[in-house]
Scaffold this active site. Structure first.
Site, PDB file in Angstrom:
ATOM      1  N   GLU A   1      -8.137 -32.955 -16.636  1.00 10.17           N
ATOM      2  CA  GLU A   1      -8.596 -32.336 -17.889  1.00 10.17           C
ATOM      3  C   GLU A   1      -8.428 -30.817 -17.823  1.00 10.17           C
ATOM      4  O   GLU A   1      -8.251 -30.258 -16.732  1.00 10.17           O
ATOM      5  CB  GLU A   1     -10.059 -32.683 -18.133  1.00 10.17           C
ATOM      6  CG  GLU A   1     -10.980 -32.243 -17.005  1.00 10.17           C
ATOM      7  CD  GLU A   1     -12.395 -31.931 -17.466  1.00 10.17           C
ATOM      8  OE1 GLU A   1     -12.555 -31.218 -18.473  1.00 10.17           O
ATOM      9  OE2 GLU A   1     -13.330 -32.386 -16.780  1.00 10.17           O
TER      10      GLU A   1
ATOM     11  N   LYS B   1     -23.403 -34.165 -13.983  1.00  7.83           N
ATOM     12  CA  LYS B   1     -24.131 -33.002 -13.493  1.00  7.83           C
ATOM     13  C   LYS B   1     -25.632 -33.157 -13.647  1.00  7.83           C
ATOM     14  O   LYS B   1     -26.111 -33.724 -14.614  1.00  7.83           O
ATOM     15  CB  LYS B   1     -23.691 -31.746 -14.233  1.00  7.83           C
ATOM     16  CG  LYS B   1     -22.665 -30.974 -13.432  1.00  7.83           C
ATOM     17  CD  LYS B   1     -22.169 -29.792 -14.158  1.00  7.83           C
ATOM     18  CE  LYS B   1     -21.747 -30.060 -15.538  1.00  7.83           C
ATOM     19  NZ  LYS B   1     -20.995 -31.145 -15.961  1.00  7.83           N
TER      20      LYS B   1
HETATM   21  N1  PSU Z   1     -18.423 -31.222 -15.773  1.00  4.45           N
HETATM   22  C1  PSU Z   1     -18.082 -30.146 -15.013  1.00  4.45           C
HETATM   23  N2  PSU Z   1     -17.392 -29.133 -15.544  1.00  4.45           N
HETATM   24  C2  PSU Z   1     -16.996 -29.184 -16.828  1.00  4.45           C
HETATM   25  C3  PSU Z   1     -17.317 -30.317 -17.611  1.00  4.45           C
HETATM   26  C4  PSU Z   1     -18.038 -31.307 -17.043  1.00  4.45           C
HETATM   27  O1  PSU Z   1     -18.436 -30.106 -13.868  1.00  4.45           O
HETATM   28  O2  PSU Z   1     -16.354 -28.234 -17.270  1.00  4.45           O
HETATM   29  C5  PSU Z   1     -16.790 -30.433 -19.003  1.00  4.45           C
HETATM   30  C6  PSU Z   1     -15.933 -31.699 -19.091  1.00  4.45           C
HETATM   31  O3  PSU Z   1     -14.738 -31.385 -19.760  1.00  4.45           O
HETATM   32  C7  PSU Z   1     -16.778 -32.642 -19.915  1.00  4.45           C
HETATM   33  C8  PSU Z   1     -17.492 -31.680 -20.803  1.00  4.45           C
HETATM   34  O4  PSU Z   1     -16.005 -33.590 -20.625  1.00  4.45           O
HETATM   35  O5  PSU Z   1     -17.823 -30.596 -19.947  1.00  4.45           O
HETATM   36  C9  PSU Z   1     -18.704 -32.297 -21.438  1.00  4.45           C
HETATM   37  O6  PSU Z   1     -19.186 -31.437 -22.416  1.00  4.45           O
HETATM   38  P1  PSU Z   1     -20.347 -31.912 -23.386  1.00  4.45           P
HETATM   39  O7  PSU Z   1     -21.566 -31.993 -22.529  1.00  4.45           O
HETATM   40  O8  PSU Z   1     -20.410 -30.825 -24.429  1.00  4.45           O
HETATM   41  O9  PSU Z   1     -19.917 -33.221 -23.951  1.00  4.45           O
END
Ligand code: PSU
Ligand code: MN
Length: 309
Positions: free
Chosen positions: A17, A159
């Site tokens: 990604e 996370k």
């Molecule tokens: N986990 C990480 N670093 C990130 C992300 C997740 O350790 O940068 C990013 C990923 O691209 C994931 C996104 O799909 O954050 C999720 O964002 P949200 O919580 O807004 O859906």
């Protein structure tokens, strides 16, 4: 096998990604990580493809210039012209039609990987149910994407800024298997044990590949979340992690940060509050996931040489 058949075989591929580079890590660690992941994946016999949308065009693999544009998303002035957006799966059509540029999250990368017939995707951690979701309804689109696209997502769990128990419950509701690799518990990204047991765990790559093949025979359009804990030598102290997360969440609340901006904000605050240790951990676990992803892509190709992307 006839020569024509051999030619049809594509190299095992691992999707990556781009949101982790745009909004998850600071420059230049983000660019360095992208190169490092590509080397790790190549060394294990597969090919890395980083997904993004550049000026409305879907990209499967980025040039150095395109990567640089994504990697500078958080720099001052980056939002002046040609802003780099954070794109979920649902944003892809509009971004293409409108000629926008954006980094793909887990959900968008899964959608694109499925379209490109790439079965394995390595990332850091997936998005999930936020801790205050009972009030905000903030649940990542990554979860619905996992229930919709037949891609195995190799992660270090979700996370710890999230509600891990609620995230696992939601994955169960959505029918997404969560498979621990060498662990019986769902990892907490920066830590090896997020405090929730996993029913499914496998300990070697060939078995993992067989699990995926059987899963896709039963459910050809559903993803799998693979939980691969951060290597012990890079794991952070759970008490430290919890302390800085509580602080970062307080800061987000005080500053009114919500929605798509929340995860990037929290990651950046953790970087500041841990003096960069969270970024080091993030790099180490992403590399660990890239290695497993590549081994898995190779093992899937060996199981089913003609179907492999
Ligand atoms: N986990 C990480 N670093 C990130 C992300 C997740 O350790 O940068 C990013 C990923 O691209 C994931 C996104 O799909 O954050 C999720 O964002 P949200 O919580 O807004 O859906
Ligand atoms: Mn969200």
């Amino acid at each position: 096998m006839p020569v024509t058949r051999l030619k049809e075989r594509r190299r095992p591929t691992v999707a990556l990604e781009s949101t982790i580079y745009a909004f998850g890590l600071p420059y230049p660690q983000n660019v360095e990580l992208c190169w490092k992941l590509a080397r790790t994946i190549a060394a294990a016999g597969a090919e890395a493809k980083t997904f993004a949308v550049i000026d409305g065009a879907l990209k499967v693999g980025l040039t150095d210039e395109e990567l640089a544009r994504i990697a500078h998303a958080r720099e001052p002035g980056a939002d002046k012209d040609g802003a780099v957006l954070k794109l979920n799966a649902s944003d892809l059509g509009p971004a293409m039609a409108l000629g926008l540029t954006g980094a793909t999250t887990v959900s968008a990368t899964m959608a694109l990987a499925a379209g490109a017939k790439v079965r394995v995707f390595a990332t850091g951690g997936v998005g999930g149910v936020h801790r205050d979701a009972h009030v905000t309804f903030d649940e990542s689109q990554d979860l619905t994407a996992l229930s919709r696209y037949p891609v195995a997502v190799v992660s270090a769990g979700a996370k710890a800024i999230l509600d891990l128990g609620a995230t696992l419950e939601r994955l169960e509701t959505l029918g997404v298997p969560v498979v621990g690799f060498g662990t019986n518990c769902f990892p907490g990204f920066y830590t090896r044990d997020g405090g929730h047991p996993l029913a499914l765990s496998v300990h070697d790559v060939p078995t993992l590949a067989r699990v995926l093949r059987a899963h896709w025979r039963m459910h050809p359009n559903v993803g799998v979340l693979i939980a691969n804990p951060i290597p012990a030598e890079h794991a952070l102290d759970p008490a430290l992690v919890e302390r800085v997360i509580v602080r970062a969440l307080d800061d987000a609340r005080a500053q009114g940060v919500r929605g798509k901006a929340l995860t990037p904000f929290l990651l950046q605050r953790l970087d500041e509050l841990t003096d960069g240790r969270s970024v080091e951990a993030n790099v180490a676990l992403a590399e660990n996931n890239a290695r497993l992803g590549a081994e898995l892509a190779v093992a899937l190709a060996e199981l089913d040489p003609e179907a492999t992307a």
